[in-house]
Design a protein around this motif. Structure first.
Motif, short mmCIF file in Angstrom:
data_model
loop_
_atom_site.label_atom_id
_atom_site.label_comp_id
_atom_site.label_asym_id
_atom_site.label_seq_id
_atom_site.Cartn_x
_atom_site.Cartn_y
_atom_site.Cartn_z
N LEU A 271 -82.57 9.99 -19.00
CA LEU A 271 -81.13 9.81 -19.13
C LEU A 271 -80.76 8.53 -18.42
CD1 LEU A 271 -79.86 13.43 -18.34
CD2 LEU A 271 -79.93 12.35 -20.59
N ILE A 272 -79.99 7.68 -19.08
CA ILE A 272 -79.50 6.46 -18.43
C ILE A 272 -78.34 6.87 -17.55
CG2 ILE A 272 -78.46 4.20 -18.78
CD1 ILE A 272 -80.01 3.97 -21.37
N SER A 273 -78.54 6.83 -16.25
CA SER A 273 -77.53 7.31 -15.32
C SER A 273 -76.59 6.21 -14.85
CB SER A 273 -78.20 7.97 -14.10
OG SER A 273 -79.04 7.05 -13.43
N ALA A 274 -77.05 4.96 -14.84
CA ALA A 274 -76.19 3.87 -14.39
C ALA A 274 -76.75 2.53 -14.84
CB ALA A 274 -76.07 3.88 -12.86
N HIS A 275 -75.84 1.62 -15.15
CA HIS A 275 -76.28 0.24 -15.36
C HIS A 275 -75.13 -0.70 -15.00
CE1 HIS A 275 -74.17 -1.07 -19.07
NE2 HIS A 275 -74.24 0.19 -19.44
N THR A 276 -75.53 -1.84 -14.48
CA THR A 276 -74.58 -2.83 -14.00
C THR A 276 -74.80 -4.14 -14.74
OG1 THR A 276 -74.62 -1.81 -11.81
CG2 THR A 276 -73.67 -4.02 -11.97
N ARG B 118 -74.90 11.22 -23.16
CA ARG B 118 -75.50 12.33 -22.40
C ARG B 118 -76.76 12.88 -23.06
NH1 ARG B 118 -70.18 15.92 -20.56
NH2 ARG B 118 -69.01 14.19 -19.65
N LYS B 119 -77.29 12.15 -24.02
CA LYS B 119 -78.53 12.57 -24.67
C LYS B 119 -79.68 11.71 -24.15
CE LYS B 119 -76.37 14.10 -28.97
NZ LYS B 119 -76.33 13.92 -30.46
N PRO B 120 -80.87 12.29 -24.06
CA PRO B 120 -82.00 11.51 -23.55
C PRO B 120 -82.51 10.49 -24.55
CG PRO B 120 -82.74 13.67 -24.24
CD PRO B 120 -81.24 13.68 -24.36
N VAL B 121 -83.02 9.39 -24.04
CA VAL B 121 -83.76 8.42 -24.84
C VAL B 121 -85.16 8.32 -24.24
CG1 VAL B 121 -81.71 7.11 -25.50
CG2 VAL B 121 -82.92 6.50 -23.42
N ARG B 122 -86.06 7.76 -24.99
CA ARG B 122 -87.44 7.66 -24.48
C ARG B 122 -87.68 6.27 -23.89
NH1 ARG B 122 -92.07 10.25 -24.31
NH2 ARG B 122 -91.07 12.04 -25.33
N TRP C 110 -75.68 4.87 -24.96
CA TRP C 110 -76.69 5.86 -24.60
C TRP C 110 -76.31 6.58 -23.31
CZ3 TRP C 110 -81.36 2.16 -25.74
CH2 TRP C 110 -81.70 2.25 -27.10
N MET C 111 -75.74 5.86 -22.38
CA MET C 111 -75.34 6.48 -21.11
C MET C 111 -74.21 7.49 -21.33
SD MET C 111 -74.07 4.66 -17.56
CE MET C 111 -72.56 4.07 -18.33
#
Length: 216
Positions: free
Chosen positions: A106-111, A89-93, A85-86
């Motif tokens: 938009l999922i911009s970052a995840h660790t 570049r498409k939005p999720v709800r 999803w990140m």
């Protein structure tokens, strides 16, 4: 309360373990201008996109004391879905039930974090940014819109409405009066023709206070 991420075109992911807290970061946007003798001045221009941040984990095994449901996703596959999803570049709800948060993001970052003593579990930190849709029209669409609203009729009218009578002010000329009232200085001849008896033989000799009858 449940945390649900859903793709309008694909799968849905409900977080099996609720985060302990959610941080929503709001920030004002400024444009900084450097003015001589004053230095930097900030002008507010709007609100920046909100950041929504939370942390939790995907457990390998079900535990009713903290898991929201028993049919758990594979932790690695769940993290891969977040990564996909990140990258897309498409939005999720993002829907956090029981709250006002139900917005496209938009999922911009995840660790991802793996901890010793908890084999298979995957801990994560996730940052989402609220998404705003921007509609861009093509030139053809803009032209069609202008046509449907009457074209030039929809534009702002800059001309002063023509009055039945005009009172001459200091500095006026027939050309300037015609330009002001009709948008065309050459129409001074029409004004003169309509007021020749008042003005006399010389169209350049008009005086403050003189009342001219304006032609329609």
């Amino acid at each position: 309360m449940d945390f649900i991420l859903s793709d309008p075109e694909g799968p849905e992911l409900q977080l099996p373990v609720n985060p302990e807290e959610v941080t929503i970061r709001r920030e004002k946007q400024y444009e900084t201008v450097d003015i001589i003798n004053l230095g930097e001045i900030d002008f507010p221009t709007g609100e920046k996109v909100k950041d929504i941040t939370f942390s939790s984990f995907f457990p390998m095994e079900y535990d009713p004391s903290f898991c929201r449901y028993s049919d758990l996703p594979d932790p690695q596959q769940a993290m891969n879905r977040l990564t996909a999803w990140m990258i897309s570049r498409k939005p999720v709800r993002l829907n956090i039930t029981g709250t006002i948060i139900n917005v496209p993001v938009l999922i911009s970052a995840h660790t991802s974090v793996f901890k010793g003593g908890y084999p298979g579990d995957v801990y994560y930190d996730l940052t989402c940014r609220t998404w705003r849709e921007i509609k861009v029209r093509t030139a053809a669409e803009a032209a069609a819109s202008l046509s449907s609203t009457g074209g030039l009729k929809a534009q702002r009218q800059d001309l002063k409405p023509v009055a039945g009578e005009y009172k001459v002010k200091s500095g006026d000329t027939l050309w300037a009066i015609a330009k002001l009232n009709y948008g065309d200085g050459s129409r001074w001849k029409d004004i003169y023709s309509n007021n020749k008896k008042i003005i006399g033989p010389d169209p350049d000799l008009i005086y403050p206070g003189m009342k001219l009858v304006m032609p329609k």
